[in-house]
Design a protein around this motif. Structure first.
Motif, PDB file in Angstrom:
ATOM      1  N   ASP A   1      83.506  85.957 109.953  1.00 16.41           N
ATOM      2  CA  ASP A   1      83.621  85.414 108.592  1.00 16.41           C
ATOM      3  C   ASP A   1      82.566  86.008 107.667  1.00 16.41           C
ATOM      4  O   ASP A   1      82.851  86.311 106.506  1.00 16.41           O
ATOM      5  N   MET A   2      81.351  86.180 108.175  1.00 17.45           N
ATOM      6  CA  MET A   2      80.301  86.758 107.350  1.00 17.45           C
ATOM      7  C   MET A   2      80.575  88.244 107.081  1.00 17.45           C
ATOM      8  O   MET A   2      80.387  88.730 105.967  1.00 17.45           O
ATOM      9  N   GLN A   3      81.031  88.943 108.077  1.00 20.80           N
ATOM     10  CA  GLN A   3      81.324  90.365 107.913  1.00 20.80           C
ATOM     11  C   GLN A   3      82.459  90.591 106.923  1.00 20.80           C
ATOM     12  O   GLN A   3      82.503  91.600 106.209  1.00 20.80           O
ATOM     13  N   GLN A   4      83.387  89.636 106.845  1.00 21.89           N
ATOM     14  CA  GLN A   4      84.538  89.786 105.974  1.00 21.89           C
ATOM     15  C   GLN A   4      84.151  89.899 104.505  1.00 21.89           C
ATOM     16  O   GLN A   4      84.835  90.561 103.719  1.00 21.89           O
ATOM     17  N   TYR A   5      83.029  89.273 104.110  1.00 24.23           N
ATOM     18  CA  TYR A   5      82.587  89.383 102.718  1.00 24.23           C
ATOM     19  C   TYR A   5      82.295  90.842 102.350  1.00 24.23           C
ATOM     20  O   TYR A   5      82.515  91.265 101.219  1.00 24.23           O
ATOM     21  N   VAL A   6      81.784  91.596 103.308  1.00 23.85           N
ATOM     22  CA  VAL A   6      81.502  93.013 103.076  1.00 23.85           C
ATOM     23  C   VAL A   6      82.780  93.832 103.162  1.00 23.85           C
ATOM     24  O   VAL A   6      83.067  94.676 102.311  1.00 23.85           O
ATOM     25  N   GLN A   7      83.579  93.563 104.187  1.00 27.40           N
ATOM     26  CA  GLN A   7      84.810  94.328 104.390  1.00 27.40           C
ATOM     27  C   GLN A   7      85.790  94.163 103.228  1.00 27.40           C
ATOM     28  O   GLN A   7      86.563  95.074 102.926  1.00 27.40           O
ATOM     29  N   SER A   8      85.760  92.998 102.570  1.00 23.19           N
ATOM     30  CA  SER A   8      86.672  92.739 101.452  1.00 23.19           C
ATOM     31  C   SER A   8      86.218  93.410 100.162  1.00 23.19           C
ATOM     32  O   SER A   8      86.930  93.379  99.159  1.00 23.19           O
ATOM     33  N   GLY A   9      85.023  94.003 100.169  1.00 23.67           N
ATOM     34  CA  GLY A   9      84.515  94.679  98.989  1.00 23.67           C
ATOM     35  C   GLY A   9      83.850  93.772  97.977  1.00 23.67           C
ATOM     36  O   GLY A   9      83.539  94.198  96.859  1.00 23.67           O
ATOM     37  N   LYS A  10      83.566  92.513  98.353  1.00 20.62           N
ATOM     38  CA  LYS A  10      82.936  91.583  97.420  1.00 20.62           C
ATOM     39  C   LYS A  10      81.432  91.807  97.304  1.00 20.62           C
ATOM     40  O   LYS A  10      80.848  91.543  96.260  1.00 20.62           O
ATOM     41  N   VAL A  11      80.805  92.265  98.380  1.00 21.04           N
ATOM     42  CA  VAL A  11      79.376  92.572  98.387  1.00 21.04           C
ATOM     43  C   VAL A  11      79.161  93.850  99.193  1.00 21.04           C
ATOM     44  O   VAL A  11      79.987  94.215 100.031  1.00 21.04           O
ATOM     45  N   SER A  12      78.045  94.513  98.935  1.00 27.37           N
ATOM     46  CA  SER A  12      77.769  95.739  99.688  1.00 27.37           C
ATOM     47  C   SER A  12      77.094  95.444 101.016  1.00 27.37           C
ATOM     48  O   SER A  12      77.101  96.285 101.916  1.00 27.37           O
ATOM     49  N   ASN A  13      76.492  94.241 101.147  1.00 31.81           N
ATOM     50  CA  ASN A  13      75.874  93.884 102.421  1.00 31.81           C
ATOM     51  C   ASN A  13      75.729  92.383 102.538  1.00 31.81           C
ATOM     52  O   ASN A  13      75.790  91.658 101.530  1.00 31.81           O
ATOM     53  N   LEU A  14      75.550  91.930 103.747  1.00 30.27           N
ATOM     54  CA  LEU A  14      75.256  90.516 104.033  1.00 30.27           C
ATOM     55  C   LEU A  14      74.452  90.478 105.321  1.00 30.27           C
ATOM     56  O   LEU A  14      74.783  91.163 106.290  1.00 30.27           O
ATOM     57  N   ALA A  15      73.400  89.667 105.313  1.00 31.58           N
ATOM     58  CA  ALA A  15      72.576  89.469 106.504  1.00 31.58           C
ATOM     59  C   ALA A  15      72.355  87.982 106.705  1.00 31.58           C
ATOM     60  O   ALA A  15      72.261  87.223 105.737  1.00 31.58           O
TER      61      ALA A  15
ATOM     62  N   ARG B   1      77.651  80.011 101.857  1.00 33.40           N
ATOM     63  CA  ARG B   1      76.978  78.942 102.604  1.00 33.40           C
ATOM     64  C   ARG B   1      77.958  77.948 103.214  1.00 33.40           C
ATOM     65  O   ARG B   1      77.841  77.568 104.383  1.00 33.40           O
ATOM     66  N   LYS B   2      78.944  77.495 102.451  1.00 30.38           N
ATOM     67  CA  LYS B   2      79.847  76.468 102.975  1.00 30.38           C
ATOM     68  C   LYS B   2      80.611  76.983 104.189  1.00 30.38           C
ATOM     69  O   LYS B   2      80.784  76.255 105.184  1.00 30.38           O
ATOM     70  N   THR B   3      81.056  78.230 104.137  1.00 27.92           N
ATOM     71  CA  THR B   3      81.744  78.816 105.293  1.00 27.92           C
ATOM     72  C   THR B   3      80.818  78.872 106.504  1.00 27.92           C
ATOM     73  O   THR B   3      81.206  78.529 107.626  1.00 27.92           O
ATOM     74  N   ALA B   4      79.577  79.291 106.269  1.00 27.20           N
ATOM     75  CA  ALA B   4      78.615  79.378 107.366  1.00 27.20           C
ATOM     76  C   ALA B   4      78.332  78.009 107.969  1.00 27.20           C
ATOM     77  O   ALA B   4      78.285  77.855 109.205  1.00 27.20           O
ATOM     78  N   MET B   5      78.164  77.000 107.122  1.00 24.22           N
ATOM     79  CA  MET B   5      77.881  75.656 107.633  1.00 24.22           C
ATOM     80  C   MET B   5      79.053  75.131 108.447  1.00 24.22           C
ATOM     81  O   MET B   5      78.872  74.539 109.525  1.00 24.22           O
ATOM     82  N   THR B   6      80.249  75.330 107.937  1.00 22.17           N
ATOM     83  CA  THR B   6      81.433  74.846 108.654  1.00 22.17           C
ATOM     84  C   THR B   6      81.530  75.492 110.028  1.00 22.17           C
ATOM     85  O   THR B   6      81.765  74.812 111.041  1.00 22.17           O
ATOM     86  N   ASP B   7      81.328  76.798 110.099  1.00 19.86           N
ATOM     87  CA  ASP B   7      81.402  77.487 111.388  1.00 19.86           C
ATOM     88  C   ASP B   7      80.315  77.004 112.348  1.00 19.86           C
ATOM     89  O   ASP B   7      80.582  76.752 113.528  1.00 19.86           O
ATOM     90  N   VAL B   8      79.087  76.894 111.856  1.00 16.73           N
ATOM     91  CA  VAL B   8      77.976  76.500 112.732  1.00 16.73           C
ATOM     92  C   VAL B   8      78.208  75.114 113.316  1.00 16.73           C
ATOM     93  O   VAL B   8      78.024  74.892 114.529  1.00 16.73           O
ATOM     94  N   TYR B   9      78.644  74.157 112.484  1.00 17.84           N
ATOM     95  CA  TYR B   9      78.795  72.791 112.989  1.00 17.84           C
ATOM     96  C   TYR B   9      80.088  72.593 113.770  1.00 17.84           C
ATOM     97  O   TYR B   9      80.185  71.644 114.556  1.00 17.84           O
ATOM     98  N   HIS B  10      81.060  73.481 113.602  1.00 19.81           N
ATOM     99  CA  HIS B  10      82.204  73.481 114.515  1.00 19.81           C
ATOM    100  C   HIS B  10      81.787  74.025 115.878  1.00 19.81           C
ATOM    101  O   HIS B  10      82.316  73.597 116.915  1.00 19.81           O
ATOM    102  N   ALA B  11      80.859  74.954 115.875  1.00 16.61           N
ATOM    103  CA  ALA B  11      80.423  75.572 117.130  1.00 16.61           C
ATOM    104  C   ALA B  11      79.437  74.706 117.901  1.00 16.61           C
ATOM    105  O   ALA B  11      79.298  74.848 119.123  1.00 16.61           O
ATOM    106  N   LEU B  12      78.752  73.809 117.229  1.00 13.28           N
ATOM    107  CA  LEU B  12      77.666  73.047 117.842  1.00 13.28           C
ATOM    108  C   LEU B  12      78.204  71.889 118.678  1.00 13.28           C
ATOM    109  O   LEU B  12      78.976  71.062 118.194  1.00 13.28           O
ATOM    110  N   PHE B  13      77.776  71.813 119.938  1.00  9.18           N
ATOM    111  CA  PHE B  13      78.066  70.663 120.778  1.00  9.18           C
ATOM    112  C   PHE B  13      77.095  69.552 120.392  1.00  9.18           C
ATOM    113  O   PHE B  13      75.872  69.710 120.504  1.00  9.18           O
ATOM    114  N   THR B  14      77.619  68.413 119.963  1.00  7.26           N
ATOM    115  CA  THR B  14      76.735  67.330 119.530  1.00  7.26           C
ATOM    116  C   THR B  14      77.448  65.999 119.624  1.00  7.26           C
ATOM    117  O   THR B  14      78.675  65.931 119.523  1.00  7.26           O
ATOM    118  N   ASP B  15      76.680  64.939 119.843  1.00 10.47           N
ATOM    119  CA  ASP B  15      77.253  63.595 119.776  1.00 10.47           C
ATOM    120  C   ASP B  15      76.766  62.880 118.518  1.00 10.47           C
ATOM    121  O   ASP B  15      76.748  61.669 118.444  1.00 10.47           O
TER     122      ASP B  15
END
Length: 457
Positions: A64-78, A429-443
């Motif tokens: 998802d993060m790489q897609q921002y670069v591949q789509s031509g919206k930004v020249s880089n993302l880290a 940010r919202k995309t990153a947060m959604t992915d991280v908390y979907h990936a996180l095992f938590t109760d």
């Protein structure tokens, strides 16, 4: 202080791994001693931080993060994801210069825009701890140029509705929470913000000229009655300079950057740093990505005569990670105490709603389920925010697309950097947060869940 996963979370991870192993015929069943060791480890919560995440979803985060670069919206993302003090995953996509060949990395220098605000707030809280002011002090104690401010009669309207005197001067606390009433420009079309733009407040090259121009801009509302994103952090920076007798950048370097080893953070870049500074680009509608020209491109000190406390810093992922770790550890990192724990808690106190005082409705849709602290937004309702982050998580973004969040419950830090400044914002940010908390095992469950009738239609 390290927050470890509860035992239930660790056991759930072990259960998933066990079920996966059962599906593979070639997997060998563990012996009794191995089972006992695994159970003890799970109950103690001693699993490596990486085991708190489901790998395939972390792979999706990378895509998802790489897609921002591949789509031509930004020249880089880290980006970097940190948990329990360990780097869980980092991603570096694209090149530092538009159409260049030099890849970005941990030490690529980015303009962080409004992520500066958190650093400025920390600086001011340091002076609060030293007794240099109280939160109830009027800002005119340090900014007498802002006596006799006027207020519009029509909040967020294109017309002033007539002006009236401010009932009182804003307080230092209202300045920290952006409830003082100041405008900000940023293309908003209400009367106060249009006057802010007409007077070219941001174009001032000295603090004195900045205050002179701002004094002619009416407040959007009476101090303390609403929230609006504003010039308040720039005013905080000026106050820091007047209290300390130092330029803002020099104060931050001495009190924050040097103690934390933030070697690439400041209000300009040196000649030695220039070949690590990322290009600023824009994404015009229907056109390819383009490089923006002007002083912001080279970040030369000679072209940046005023240190802007609201948006002026440059930094790297490596540097800002140090700053975020200090906040996560209640003001201390590697034996260096910058703030007392009470001050850090004050920074992230969720006291101010993002509401319109005339309608009572949220002012900005992306901030449902959050409130504002001292220079950062704070999640107050996990479900309503739609971010997945637990209550108490605090975050902010920069105008160039940079972002960060700190999650004290799970001991998580996330920092992301891009460099886009145009009418088409790129805010991952919202995309990153959604992915991280979907990936996180938590109760984790929200302490204040939303009931059905509270949800917006």
């Amino acid at each position: 202080m390290k927050n470890k996963l509860p035992a239930k979370s660790a056991i759930s991870v072990a259960l998933i791994l066990f079920l996966m192993s059962c599906s593979a015929k070639e997997a060998a069943a563990p012996g009794p001693a191995e089972e006992e060791t695994a159970l003890i480890s799970a109950e103690a919560g001693n699993e490596p931080a990486i085991e708190s995440f489901y790998g395939p979803i972390l792979e999706q985060l990378d895509e998802d993060m790489q897609q921002y670069v591949q789509s031509g919206k930004v020249s880089n993302l880290a980006y970097a994801l940190i948990k329990d003090g360990d780097r869980i995953q980092s991603g570096y996509f694209g090149t530092r210069t538009l159409n260049g060949s030099d890849p970005v990395d941990d030490r690529t220098i980015y303009r962080i825009g409004s992520m500066t605000k958190a650093v400025t707030a920390v600086s001011l809280l340091m002076l609060l701890e030293e007794g240099k002011f109280s939160l109830d002090d009027p800002i005119t104690r340090f900014l007498p140029e802002l006596n006799n401010l006027q207020v519009t009669r029509s909040f967020q309207s294109g017309s002033s509705g007539g002006l009236r005197p401010a009932e009182r001067a804003p307080t230092m606390q209202e300045l920290l929470t952006h409830t003082a009433g100041f405008a900000n420009g940023d293309g908003q079309t209400d009367y106060a913000n249009r006057v802010f733009q007409q007077r070219d407040v941001e174009g001032a090259t000295t603090n004195e000229e900045y205050l002179k121009r701002l004094s002619g801009v009416p407040l959007m509302y009476q101090p303390g009655t609403a929230w609006s994103y504003s010039a308040a952090s720039d005013l905080q920076g000026i106050i820091i300079e007047r209290i300390s007798g130092e330029r803002l950048g020099a104060f931050m370097k001495r009190r924050i950057f040097d103690p934390l080893g933030m070697v690439d953070t400041g209000f300009s870049v040196s000649d030695a740093q220039r070949d690590r500074l990322a290009d600023v680009t824009a994404w015009p509608p229907g056109q390819p990505l383009a490089k923006i020209e002007g002083p912001m491109q080279d970040m030369d000190a000679a072209h940046l005569p005023r240190d802007a406390g609201g948006h002026g810093l440059v930094s790297t992922i490596a540097d800002y990670e140090r700053f975020a770790e200090m906040l996560l550890h209640e003001g201390t990192l590697d034996g260096e105490r910058l703030l007392n724990p009470d001050s850090v808690r004050l920074l992230r106190t969720s006291g101010t709603d993002f509401t319109d005082p005339e309608t009572g409705f949220p002012m900005y849709q992306p901030f449902r389920g959050t409130r504002f602290g001292f220079g950062v937004a704070v999640v107050t309702n996990t479900i309503r925010s739609g971010l997945g982050a637990p209550e108490g998580t605090y975050f902010w973004d920069g105008a160039y697309g940079t972002w960060f969040w700190i999650d004290p419950y799970h001991d998580i830090i996330f920092i992301g950097m891009v460099q886009n400044l145009s009418a088409n914002p790129v805010m991952p940010r919202k995309t990153a947060m959604t992915d991280v908390y979907h990936a996180l095992f938590t109760d984790y469950f929200p302490s204040n869940p939303v009931v059905e009738e509270d949800l917006p239609e």
